[in-house]
Design an enzyme around this catalytic site. Structure first.
Site, short mmCIF file in Angstrom:
data_model
loop_
_atom_site.label_atom_id
_atom_site.label_comp_id
_atom_site.label_asym_id
_atom_site.label_seq_id
_atom_site.Cartn_x
_atom_site.Cartn_y
_atom_site.Cartn_z
N ASP A 27 61.80 74.16 110.49
CA ASP A 27 61.41 74.72 109.20
C ASP A 27 60.89 73.57 108.37
O ASP A 27 61.60 72.59 108.13
CB ASP A 27 62.61 75.36 108.49
CG ASP A 27 63.08 76.63 109.20
OD1 ASP A 27 62.36 77.12 110.07
OD2 ASP A 27 64.19 77.10 108.88
N ASP A 33 61.77 89.64 111.09
CA ASP A 33 63.10 89.35 110.53
C ASP A 33 63.83 90.68 110.40
O ASP A 33 63.59 91.44 109.47
CB ASP A 33 62.96 88.71 109.14
CG ASP A 33 62.35 87.31 109.21
OD1 ASP A 33 62.33 86.72 110.30
OD2 ASP A 33 61.89 86.82 108.16
#
Lengths: 255, 198
Positions: free
Chosen positions: A12, A131
């Site tokens: 990330d 997600d």
């Protein structure tokens, strides 16, 4: 000859650094992305994923530069996600050295984006990042947006089928219930997605123990993605591969 | 000098960097003169066959290849850059290739496509391309492939649902369905094997 199950560390990236939090909150610094990418390559990562979680346009330019620097030094496939809203964004990333891109929120807002990217660059370039969390939808799983903070109102399985028919070449299935908890992958959700997916599925969210990975692959994952367990040295990619080999799964070994 | 043909397809930067590890000079270009005169020409290719072929023809690719074939000058095709050397492909619609290698490109018979990831290759002992790396894995990402062996050539195969051509070495043409530029140390060795043969 068997296709190896892939282990993919996820980085990330925000403002030029690798960050990591729990459920996308409380971000802490986890190092330099290019250095981490090199380390993972040496340790046997089968691919790398950069997820750009930058808030601003300036930071996104930094990410493009990181992609460029990484691709110059690391000769394994690189997927980049985060903030992709057009085929032109994809073109920039591919020219910088990315091999695949992942789309998420922008594709939910405008599903034609999937066709536009796939028609121009082929479906092998496009990963649909989903997600998902448990909810009272038809399949029992729904799609969330904004890092799991909002419901999209879409059923996860129905959305994945739409994505595949529009031209995504791979599904990155991220369990928002399990993400950051280190309690294992959501096996039930993984099995449900494997059942309906004609493209490869990457399991993500919840890796905590070495043994979690073999369970995800036994449930049908073609690849497994994890972040903090690798960044913070809980165990290495080689440890995971050794365990997978012990369970009889095909892995790529380094010479 | 190695020329990497820029016809708007493929991860040119990755290819450039990977070939630079083995060669003194690498140029990414669509200049016909440079492409014809280079010691080796790399033809990359990513995406759908018909779209690649169209872009390839638009920049004068057929003429460049014809000139190199006339001189027996080495060529290295990668992924769709391998496929376009065959007669035709049935991806999306029937499209003609260059017809320099015999056979058609068709969809792989497998439940999950694309064939994406690291797979091993069965390479004959006489393969120069796979010298020292015959047992290694290479990175594939494709749904279509050549399935018939090319006669009078060194054919290396892989399997995903069925056998298909992972690489072919015929005279001065070599081609790989996988991406050596994305196949880590094994891919670097394969590229180096080719560069040294020039």
């Amino acid at each position: 000859m068997t296709l190896a199950k892939r282990i993919i560390p996820c980085l990330d990236v925000a403002g030029g650094r690798v960050v990591k939090g729990v459920n996308f909150k409380d971000l802490v610094d986890a190092g330099d992305p290019v250095e981490l990418a090199k380390r993972y390559d040496i340790e046997g990562a089968d691919e790398l994923t950069f997820l750009d979680i930058s808030a601003s346009v300036e930071e996104r330019a930094t990410t493009l530069e990181i992609v460029r620097r990484t691709a110059e030094q690391v000769f394994i496939p690189l997927t980049v996600g985060g903030g992709i809203r057009s085929a032109e964004n994809v073109n920039e990333l591919l020219r910088a050295g990315a091999d695949k891109v992942s789309v998420n929120t922008a594709a939910i807002a405008r599903p034609d984006l999937i066709n536009e990217i796939s028609d121009r660059f082929g479906n092998q370039v496009l990963v649909l990042s989903v997600d998902a969390r448990r909810a009272a939808t038809k399949s029992g799983f729904e799609v969330t947006t904004h890092g799991g903070r909002q419901s999209s109102g879409l059923d996860a399985l129905a959305w994945i089928e739409v994505g595949i028919s529009r031209g995504v070449g791979e599904i990155l299935l991220n369990s928002m219930d399990a993400d950051g908890t280190k309690s294992g992958f959501d096996i039930e959700m993984l099995k449900a997605v494997r059942e309906i997916s004609s493209v490869p599925v990457i399991a993500s969210g919840g890796a905590g123990k070495i043994s979690d990975f073999a369970l995800a692959i036994a449930a049908g994952a073609d690849a497994v993605l994890a972040a903090s367990v690798f960044h913070f040295g809980d165990f290495t990619i080689a440890d995971v591969k050794k365990d997978l080999a012990k369970h009889g799964f095909s892995i790529r070994t380094l010479s | 000098m190695i020329a990497i043909l820029d016809y708007g397809s493929g991860n040119l930067r990755s290819a450039e960097r990977a070939f630079e590890l083995a060669a003194d000079k690498v140029i990414v270009t669509s200049d016909p003169r440079i492409c014809i005169e280079a010691d080796g020409l790399v033809v990359p290719g990513v995406g759908a066959f018909a779209a690649c072929m169209e872009q390839f023809l638009n920049i004068g690719g057929r003429e460049i290849i014809a000139a190199r074939v006339a001189n027996s000058s080495p060529i290295f095709g990668i992924c769709v850059g391998m496929q376009i050397f065959f007669d035709s492909s049935s991806e999306k619609k029937m499209s003609k290739g260059l017809g320099i290698l015999p056979g058609d490109i068709s969809q792989i018979e497998a439940a999950i496509l694309p064939h994406m990831g690291w797979n091993t290759v069965a390479a004959p002992a006489e393969s120069k391309l796979f010298s020292g790396i015959a047992d290694q894995s290479f990175y594939f990402v494709h749904s279509f492939a050549a399935k018939k062996r090319v006669s009078s050539a060194i054919n290396s195969t892989s399997n995903y649902g069925e056998d298909f051509l992972a690489a072919v070495e015929k005279d001065f043409i070599v081609a790989t369905q996988f991406h050596p530029e994305k196949s880590g140390a094994a891919g670097a060795k394969l590229i180096s094997n080719w560069v040294k043969s020039l």
